[in-house]
Enzyme design. Sequence first.
Site, mmCIF file in Angstrom:
data_model
loop_
_atom_site.group_PDB
_atom_site.id
_atom_site.type_symbol
_atom_site.label_atom_id
_atom_site.label_comp_id
_atom_site.label_asym_id
_atom_site.label_seq_id
_atom_site.Cartn_x
_atom_site.Cartn_y
_atom_site.Cartn_z
ATOM 1 N N PHE A 204 -5.390 52.576 5.485
ATOM 2 C CA PHE A 204 -5.191 53.766 6.319
ATOM 3 C C PHE A 204 -5.723 53.575 7.735
ATOM 4 O O PHE A 204 -5.286 54.255 8.657
ATOM 5 C CB PHE A 204 -5.872 54.988 5.663
ATOM 6 C CG PHE A 204 -7.355 55.080 5.943
ATOM 7 C CD1 PHE A 204 -7.838 55.680 7.112
ATOM 8 C CD2 PHE A 204 -8.287 54.564 5.046
ATOM 9 C CE1 PHE A 204 -9.206 55.749 7.367
ATOM 10 C CE2 PHE A 204 -9.650 54.631 5.306
ATOM 11 C CZ PHE A 204 -10.111 55.227 6.470
ATOM 12 N N LYS B 35 4.208 48.444 2.314
ATOM 13 C CA LYS B 35 3.718 49.555 1.475
ATOM 14 C C LYS B 35 2.467 50.061 2.176
ATOM 15 O O LYS B 35 1.372 49.559 1.968
ATOM 16 C CB LYS B 35 3.410 49.024 0.073
ATOM 17 C CG LYS B 35 3.463 50.045 -1.058
ATOM 18 C CD LYS B 35 2.587 51.249 -0.866
ATOM 19 C CE LYS B 35 1.123 51.005 -1.068
ATOM 20 N NZ LYS B 35 0.284 52.129 -0.578
ATOM 21 N N GLU C 230 -1.017 55.741 1.778
ATOM 22 C CA GLU C 230 -0.419 57.060 1.550
ATOM 23 C C GLU C 230 -1.105 58.142 2.385
ATOM 24 O O GLU C 230 -0.643 59.271 2.450
ATOM 25 C CB GLU C 230 -0.427 57.418 0.062
ATOM 26 C CG GLU C 230 -1.766 57.347 -0.658
ATOM 27 C CD GLU C 230 -2.146 55.946 -1.152
ATOM 28 O OE1 GLU C 230 -2.038 54.970 -0.360
ATOM 29 O OE2 GLU C 230 -2.591 55.826 -2.306
ATOM 30 N N SER D 261 -9.688 47.644 0.692
ATOM 31 C CA SER D 261 -11.050 47.490 0.170
ATOM 32 C C SER D 261 -11.137 46.257 -0.738
ATOM 33 O O SER D 261 -10.128 45.790 -1.281
ATOM 34 C CB SER D 261 -11.477 48.756 -0.558
ATOM 35 O OG SER D 261 -10.500 49.123 -1.487
ATOM 36 N N CYS E 238 -12.883 47.900 10.054
ATOM 37 C CA CYS E 238 -13.472 46.782 9.311
ATOM 38 C C CYS E 238 -14.276 45.880 10.238
ATOM 39 O O CYS E 238 -15.018 45.029 9.782
ATOM 40 C CB CYS E 238 -12.380 45.977 8.623
ATOM 41 S SG CYS E 238 -11.338 45.153 9.811
ATOM 42 N N GLU F 165 -20.322 48.965 1.718
ATOM 43 C CA GLU F 165 -19.650 49.430 2.932
ATOM 44 C C GLU F 165 -19.624 50.962 2.895
ATOM 45 O O GLU F 165 -19.151 51.549 1.912
ATOM 46 C CB GLU F 165 -18.215 48.883 2.942
ATOM 47 C CG GLU F 165 -17.414 49.304 4.144
ATOM 48 C CD GLU F 165 -15.980 48.768 4.092
ATOM 49 O OE1 GLU F 165 -15.320 48.918 3.042
ATOM 50 O OE2 GLU F 165 -15.524 48.215 5.102
HETATM 51 P P1 NAD Z 1 -7.723 50.873 0.015
HETATM 52 O O1 NAD Z 1 -8.152 49.625 -0.650
HETATM 53 O O2 NAD Z 1 -8.052 52.172 -0.631
HETATM 54 O O3 NAD Z 1 -6.132 50.875 0.204
HETATM 55 C C1 NAD Z 1 -5.454 49.803 0.792
HETATM 56 C C2 NAD Z 1 -4.039 49.741 0.234
HETATM 57 O O4 NAD Z 1 -4.103 49.492 -1.167
HETATM 58 C C3 NAD Z 1 -3.264 51.036 0.412
HETATM 59 O O5 NAD Z 1 -1.927 50.725 0.736
HETATM 60 C C4 NAD Z 1 -3.358 51.683 -0.945
HETATM 61 O O6 NAD Z 1 -2.261 52.516 -1.250
HETATM 62 C C5 NAD Z 1 -3.379 50.488 -1.888
HETATM 63 N N1 NAD Z 1 -4.098 50.769 -3.126
HETATM 64 C C6 NAD Z 1 -5.085 51.690 -3.316
HETATM 65 N N2 NAD Z 1 -5.519 51.644 -4.596
HETATM 66 C C7 NAD Z 1 -4.804 50.678 -5.222
HETATM 67 C C8 NAD Z 1 -4.811 50.146 -6.549
HETATM 68 N N3 NAD Z 1 -5.652 50.596 -7.480
HETATM 69 N N4 NAD Z 1 -3.949 49.158 -6.835
HETATM 70 C C9 NAD Z 1 -3.116 48.677 -5.904
HETATM 71 N N5 NAD Z 1 -3.058 49.147 -4.634
HETATM 72 C C10 NAD Z 1 -3.899 50.117 -4.291
HETATM 73 O O7 NAD Z 1 -8.296 50.816 1.504
HETATM 74 P P2 NAD Z 1 -8.273 51.954 2.602
HETATM 75 O O8 NAD Z 1 -9.259 53.005 2.219
HETATM 76 O O9 NAD Z 1 -6.880 52.357 2.917
HETATM 77 O O10 NAD Z 1 -8.812 51.141 3.868
HETATM 78 C C11 NAD Z 1 -10.169 50.961 4.148
HETATM 79 C C12 NAD Z 1 -10.676 49.626 3.648
HETATM 80 O O11 NAD Z 1 -9.915 48.576 4.224
HETATM 81 C C13 NAD Z 1 -12.105 49.343 4.039
HETATM 82 O O12 NAD Z 1 -12.746 48.711 2.971
HETATM 83 C C14 NAD Z 1 -11.976 48.400 5.213
HETATM 84 O O13 NAD Z 1 -13.076 47.567 5.458
HETATM 85 C C15 NAD Z 1 -10.793 47.607 4.784
HETATM 86 N N6 NAD Z 1 -10.170 46.935 5.914
HETATM 87 C C16 NAD Z 1 -10.312 45.591 5.988
HETATM 88 C C17 NAD Z 1 -9.751 44.904 7.048
HETATM 89 C C18 NAD Z 1 -9.875 43.418 7.144
HETATM 90 O O14 NAD Z 1 -9.130 42.825 7.892
HETATM 91 N N7 NAD Z 1 -10.766 42.778 6.401
HETATM 92 C C19 NAD Z 1 -9.042 45.609 8.032
HETATM 93 C C20 NAD Z 1 -8.924 46.984 7.912
HETATM 94 C C21 NAD Z 1 -9.489 47.637 6.837
#
Ligand code: NAD
Length: 497
Positions: free
Chosen positions: A149, A173, A176, A226, A281, A383
């Site tokens: 997000f 994808k 959401e 994450s 991040c 985090e």
């Molecule tokens: P998230 O892991 O909740 O979601 C990321 C994606 O995974 C979304 O598209 C989501 O729909 C999907 N997803 C969620 N649950 C899932 C599941 N159980 N199975 C499969 N897919 C699933 O992350 P977020 O809250 O959207 O974003 C924040 C996180 O992203 C933080 O941890 C941040 O540090 C990390 N982030 C990392 C970087 C990097 O380059 N390392 C960059 C930006 C954000």
Amino acid sequence: MTEHGHFINGKAVTGVSGRFGDVFNPTTGERQSVVALASTAETQAAVDVAERAFSEWAHVNPQRRARVMFKFKELVEKDMENLARMISSEHGKTLPDARGDIQRGLEVVEFACGIPHLQKGEYTEAAGPGIDVYSLRQPLGVCAGITPFNFPAMIPMWMFAISIACGNTFINKPSEKDPSCPLRLAELMMEAGAPEGVLNVVNGDKESVDALIQDPRVKAISFVGSSDIAQYIYAEGAKYNTRVQAFGGAKNHLIILPDADMDNAVNQLIGSAYGSAGERCMATPVAVPVGEGTAETLIELLRPKVEGLRIGPSNSEDSDLGPVVSAAHRDRIKSYIQMAIDEGQTPIVDGRDFTLQGYENGFFIGGTLLDHASPEHKSYQDEIFGPVLQIARARDFEEAVALPSKHQYGNGVAVFTRNGAAAREFAQKVNVGMVGVNVPIPVPVAYHTFGGWKRSGFGDVNQHGTEGVRFWTKIKTVTQRWPEDVQGSEFVIPTMG
Ligand code: NAD
């Protein structure tokens, strides 16, 4: 109520699964729209389309593919304000920060415009008698990007710009929580001349993610989100023989050596710790003052700045930061602040009671500053992803290197100092993927590569730069002999010796 569907085969498509996610405006706390969550069948239908499109797109010459990227860049620039408003209203980041999100994505598009040069193979003439060797970088097929997000413009562009420029077709994808920007980017790619089916957006959750991983026609998946989910996707990819790069969470440290220009360090730190409400991040949620007295000076300078943060509606040009993305996330951040206090950290500024007049239902939380964080604390290891800065004091340089090096995450780290030798030694020794020297958020430029270490990155190949071209292509090596007349049979492994 607006209903966001998907974008498949060059047009908006209504979701038919009957499942929806809520999209909020974090500033007001109101549900502003819903987003369809795709079923397995809907996701597979998008793969059908992308697979058909691949058979032609893969044979479009690289210069023409680059032209689509040039045009796309121009269209995104024209649509910048519209896109920034979409991002700001669904994510809660301020408008200037939303423009930055788009701009950093556009820089990768600019890089992708160089694809005719970047995708060239290598050639060795006369590697043996009449033998030449050359390599080809061929596109993979249908590729997918699963995006978080917090950068709804930059991260999709990191992935699809290079992947599509390399001749692949793509399914994004997105998160959401903020689906509008990725949908609009797909529309703009069509306007830029990408054929139908080359860029598709499937909104969804775990069901559509699993459908993408398990579909043998999807050849590569890039994930950012994450760490637990990154690890899951990496492991599933191995199971289904799908190429995966998966980037996870972070807990970046900003080290302040005793000789640093303290005013500059504090100004940089305040922006990198609290900008975007800490939901980056590459934010710096841990400050490490090094040596006697450095912490006291740091706190004296920081406290008034944290108390003076301008927290406001995300659509105001005057806010330093807006709300966090959801009520659940705000409550989680608050529980981490309580945890830190229970673990023995000292609250210097506690933002939990902050409310914004006129926006009492918004997902706001005030800037928080905690002292005496230490590696035994869960609140230091995890985090938090909010406007919370923890101070972890280090006695000396060695301890300052050890703190980020031993942390489970290894995305970014920064060191502030006037001593070039110390900075150089720090950059060489620290066990973290991206390092800033007097730069608080060392997100590499598009033609270098982005990627964290340890639990911040699963897989071997980074995002964008030439690593991106490697990830989104497969290499083929051709060894050819002309003229073809060979004297007799050879039963020994051929050598060039
Ligand atoms: P998230 O892991 O909740 O979601 C990321 C994606 O995974 C979304 O598209 C989501 O729909 C999907 N997803 C969620 N649950 C899932 C599941 N159980 N199975 C499969 N897919 C699933 O992350 P977020 O809250 O959207 O974003 C924040 C996180 O992203 C933080 O941890 C941040 O540090 C990390 N982030 C990392 C970087 C990097 O380059 N390392 C960059 C930006 C954000």
